[in-house]
Design an enzyme around this catalytic site. Structure first.
Site, short mmCIF file in Angstrom:
data_model
loop_
_atom_site.label_atom_id
_atom_site.label_comp_id
_atom_site.label_asym_id
_atom_site.label_seq_id
_atom_site.Cartn_x
_atom_site.Cartn_y
_atom_site.Cartn_z
N PHE A 250 0.83 -1.20 0.00
CA PHE A 250 0.00 0.00 0.00
C PHE A 250 0.87 1.25 0.00
O PHE A 250 1.87 1.32 0.72
CB PHE A 250 -0.89 0.06 1.25
CG PHE A 250 -1.97 -0.99 1.30
CD1 PHE A 250 -3.25 -0.72 0.82
CD2 PHE A 250 -1.72 -2.23 1.86
CE1 PHE A 250 -4.24 -1.68 0.88
CE2 PHE A 250 -2.71 -3.20 1.93
CZ PHE A 250 -3.97 -2.92 1.44
N ASP A 251 0.48 2.23 -0.79
CA ASP A 251 0.99 3.58 -0.59
C ASP A 251 0.22 4.15 0.60
O ASP A 251 -0.92 3.76 0.84
CB ASP A 251 0.75 4.41 -1.85
CG ASP A 251 1.17 5.85 -1.66
OD1 ASP A 251 2.34 6.08 -1.31
OD2 ASP A 251 0.32 6.74 -1.83
N LYS A 252 0.82 5.05 1.35
CA LYS A 252 0.13 5.58 2.53
C LYS A 252 -0.81 6.73 2.19
O LYS A 252 -2.04 6.61 2.31
CB LYS A 252 1.14 6.06 3.59
CG LYS A 252 0.45 6.58 4.87
CD LYS A 252 1.44 7.15 5.84
CE LYS A 252 1.90 8.54 5.43
NZ LYS A 252 0.82 9.57 5.56
#
Length: 716
Positions: free
Chosen positions: A411-413
């Protein structure tokens, strides 16, 4: 040599073919170029014409289809090009089934077969009963057998040829009733198979019907209704309450509640007003709107979705490719075995010729590969269309199968696990002279003069809390620090440090407590002291924690990549229970880390916003872009696109993949097992020809189809 390779890339996929205008289906892996054709193994030579890749107007498309389309090229099956009246009528609920040509063939053949069988049972005229059975063969078997013979001249052995051979042999050995039963039941099986394929693909038709064909445009003081393909960018379109929005655009007048469920699957309507974007196919529920068109009809979000869903059927999964390849060897092998069954017992063991020819015919017919060939594409397309209805666009059937092999989810944050938008999370008063609302009034008034994201967040919070913003005088925006200005005759500031009399104003210990790296803390002060603090933060999405928990429970490795500092990253990671976290990353760092994760765990899925994360999405085995309703880049870059910011769709995708591949295995194993048993029974003379087709082919095909439909009907 290099020139030939270049030409082959323009032509077919066969590296040894130098014909730039090659139309051999085998050289295209049987994936035709006609986007209107839904046949997973197309045999129509005219569909391998590269001019079909450049369809122009509807009139041009229709002209190409009419000039090139021949029903008989489809091996007697109901044509699956999308243009046959059979299918159009079959799927049109307003048209009576009795008017459908295929239904008429089935009904008439059934009546004649029952009549012939009854007369035979009553021992009536043999000539009459034989004539009735032959008529059944001609009515229900003409297209099948003719198509099979044509394909034989193209050096392909199809079921049409096998059925023709079985019919001729049945008539020769004196079993006309078997010939009639075989053709009737086979036609019915093909009818059910094609109906299943078209039903699975029918979501494209429903998508096309989402957007109206006309739009009401406003030119000066006049109003005119025109076709949507005549509307140009910047034209003003009027939408009345209850109308569907015909084109993508931006609201310039009015407010309304918009139902976006047809596009995003989002059940809750959204309130929209001036400057908000709206999309073709969504529904204006209760207000009058005027929108300025931002995209032509061919470039709208709904058009891209339709194109994506149509193209998804061209990307076969590995299982489909294997089964198609297997079927190519399977049929010749079955014919060879049938020939041996027919001649070895009579030649070497003095068995009756007629009995063993009949058994060979039964074995050959019951071994028809239709059931397990259709099992995978019907399951895959059902899964894709089911996901589309939930606002999840899957670009190809290979991605459905690919998801089940993913071992790590990255996941990108910012904008993925978090909202990607700052919000005020608290206000702290440091003096009894001002309460929280009064501090918010000062901060909101000053920040209303700025366009900075922090300013926008404070302004939105002020409006949400019904704060009356005051007029600001002598406003200044001090770069990298904050804002300062006068409210009436007193000067205030909102900043990350003291801006007025910094040498004289003391910073209380409380300020140091709140000023940490996991949030943004701003000072609100005047020329004498710090009056209070306002805290902002990029908040975690509502469904992030539940999504990560479900993925962890599935045994997957969860990973977060972010450019933020360690404190922020670790705080988010701890709250969401993410297994692996990497912070302070540049874009190129994310790519190298992604490759390292692939080496350690195997296949990975990357979830991002589809724009900033485009390189990582492309590098991952499965790239999933979220919140893509307004992003063309995301739809084109990602393998899977979520049409709303709903992370709960990630676990759903894994469940869907597992369910789909489970059904595929059930279908294939069941089909092969039953056909093997029936083939053995046929060799030993325990089943008849019509029973072989009715149960071993038609019945099994129906079972496979119904089992595949469970993917779309069950809650996953």
């Amino acid at each position: 040599m290099s020139q030939n390779k270049k030409e082959n890339k323009i032509g077919c996929y066969d590296p040894n073919c130098n014909n730039k205008e090659c139309k051999r289906p085998a050289h295209y892996d049987y994936i035709c170029l006609n986007t209107a054709c839904h046949n997973s193994r197309c045999q129509v030579i005219e569909h391998y014409n590269r001019t079909l890749l450049n369809y122009g107007s509807k009139e041009e498309t229709e002209k190409i289809r009419q000039n090139e389309h021949e029903h008989h090229e489809h091996n007697g099956r109901m044509c699956s090009c999308g243009d046959c009246e059979d299918k159009e009528e079959l799927l049109n609920t307003e048209t009576s089934l009795l008017k459908n040509k295929s239904v008429q063939i089935i009904l008439s053949s059934t009546v004649l077969f029952i009549l012939g069988y009854t007369l035979e049972y009553l021992q009536q005229s043999t000539i009459l009963t034989t004539s009735l059975f032959i008529i059944v063969v001609l009515i229900s078997g003409y297209d099948v057998i003719l198509g099979g013979v044509k394909q034989l001249f193209n050096k392909r052995i199809t079921m049409g040829f096998l059925m023709g051979l079985a019919v001729v042999c049945s008539l020769i050995i004196g079993h006309p009733e078997e010939a009639a039963a075989v053709t009737l039941l086979f036609f019915l099986a093909e009818f059910l198979e094609d109906y299943a394929e078209e039903r699975a693909q029918n979501s494209i038709k429903s998508l096309i019907e989402l957007a109206p064909e006309t739009a009401t445009i406003k030119i000066d003081d006049k109003v005119d209704t025109v076709k949507i393909d005549q509307v140009k960018i910047n034209d003003i379109v009027i939408i009345k309450p209850g109308d569907k929005i015909p084109l993508d655009g931006k609201i310039i007048k009015g407010n309304s509640t918009i139902n976006q469920a047809p596009i995003t699957g989002e059940s809750t309507p959204i309130n929209k007003g001036v400057d908000n974007e709206v999309y073709a196919g969504t529904i204006n529920q209760d207000g009058y709107l005027e929108i300025k068109v931002t995209k032509e009809a061919k470039d709208s979000i709904i058009s891209k979705i339709i194109q994506l869903v149509e193209n998804s059927k061209l990307k076969q999964s590995p299982t489909e490719k294997f089964i198609d390849k297997f079927a190519g060897y399977y049929t010749p092998i079955i014919i060879s075995i049938a020939v041996l069954v027919a001649i070895i017992p009579p030649l070497f063991f003095q068995q009756p010729w007629m009995d063993w020819i009949y058994r060979a015919l039964v074995m050959m017919v019951v071994s028809c590969p239709c059931a397990f060939v259709i099992s995978t594409p019907v399951s895959m397309v059902t899964a894709i269309t089911s996901a589309t209805r939930k606002g999840v666009l899957i670009k190809g059937r290979d991605y459905i199968e690919g998801i089940k092999d993913v071992k790590a989810v990255i996941f990108d944050k910012t904008g993925t696990l978090t909202e990607g938008k700052l919000k005020v999370i608290g206000i702290k008063t440091l003096t009894s002279e001002y309460n929280e609302n009064e501090l918010l009034e000062i901060a909101g008034s000053l920040e209303s003069q700025s366009n900075h994201p922090i300013a926008q967040a404070i302004k939105e919070h002020s409006i949400k809390n019904n704060i009356n913003l005051k007029e600001v005088f002598n406003f200044k925006n001090i770069s990298s620090k904050g804002v300062v200005g006068f409210l009436k005759d007193k000067q205030y500031y909102v900043s990350n440090q003291v801006l007025i009399n910094p040498d004289k104003v003391q910073k209380p210990e409380t300020v140091n407590k709140y000023q940490n790296k996991s949030q943004i803390t701003l000072l609100i002060g005047d020329h004498e002291k710090i009056l209070g603090l306002i805290m902002l933060k990029d908040t975690i999405r509502e469904k992030s924690k539940d999504t990560i928990s479900k993925l962890n429970d599935m045994g997957l490795e969860t990973v977060m990549l972010t450019g933020d500092n360690d404190v922020v990253a670790n705080e988010v990671s701890k709250e969401l229970n993410i297994k692996h976290t990497y912070a302070n990353l540049l874009p190129e760092d994310k790519l190298s880390l992604l490759n390292e994760i692939k080496k350690e765990y195997g296949n990975v899925a990357m979830i991002g916003d589809g724009v900033n994360d485009a390189p990582a999405l492309a590098q991952a085995n499965i790239g999933i872009a979220m919140g893509t309703i307004g992003s063309d880049v995301a739809i084109e870059t990602a393998d899977i696109a979520l049409m709303q910011d709903d992370l709960s769709k990630i676990p759903y995708l894994f469940r869907l993949s597992k369910k789909t591949m489970g059904v595929v295995k059930q279908n294939v194993y069941t089909a092969i097992s039953i056909k093997t048993i029936f083939a053995l029974l046929a060799v030993f003379g325990f089943i008849t020809l019509w029973a072989a087709v009715g149960i071993g082919d038609m019945g099994l095909t129906l079972l496979v189809i119904l089992n595949s439909f469970r993917i779309g009907s069950e809650i996953i």
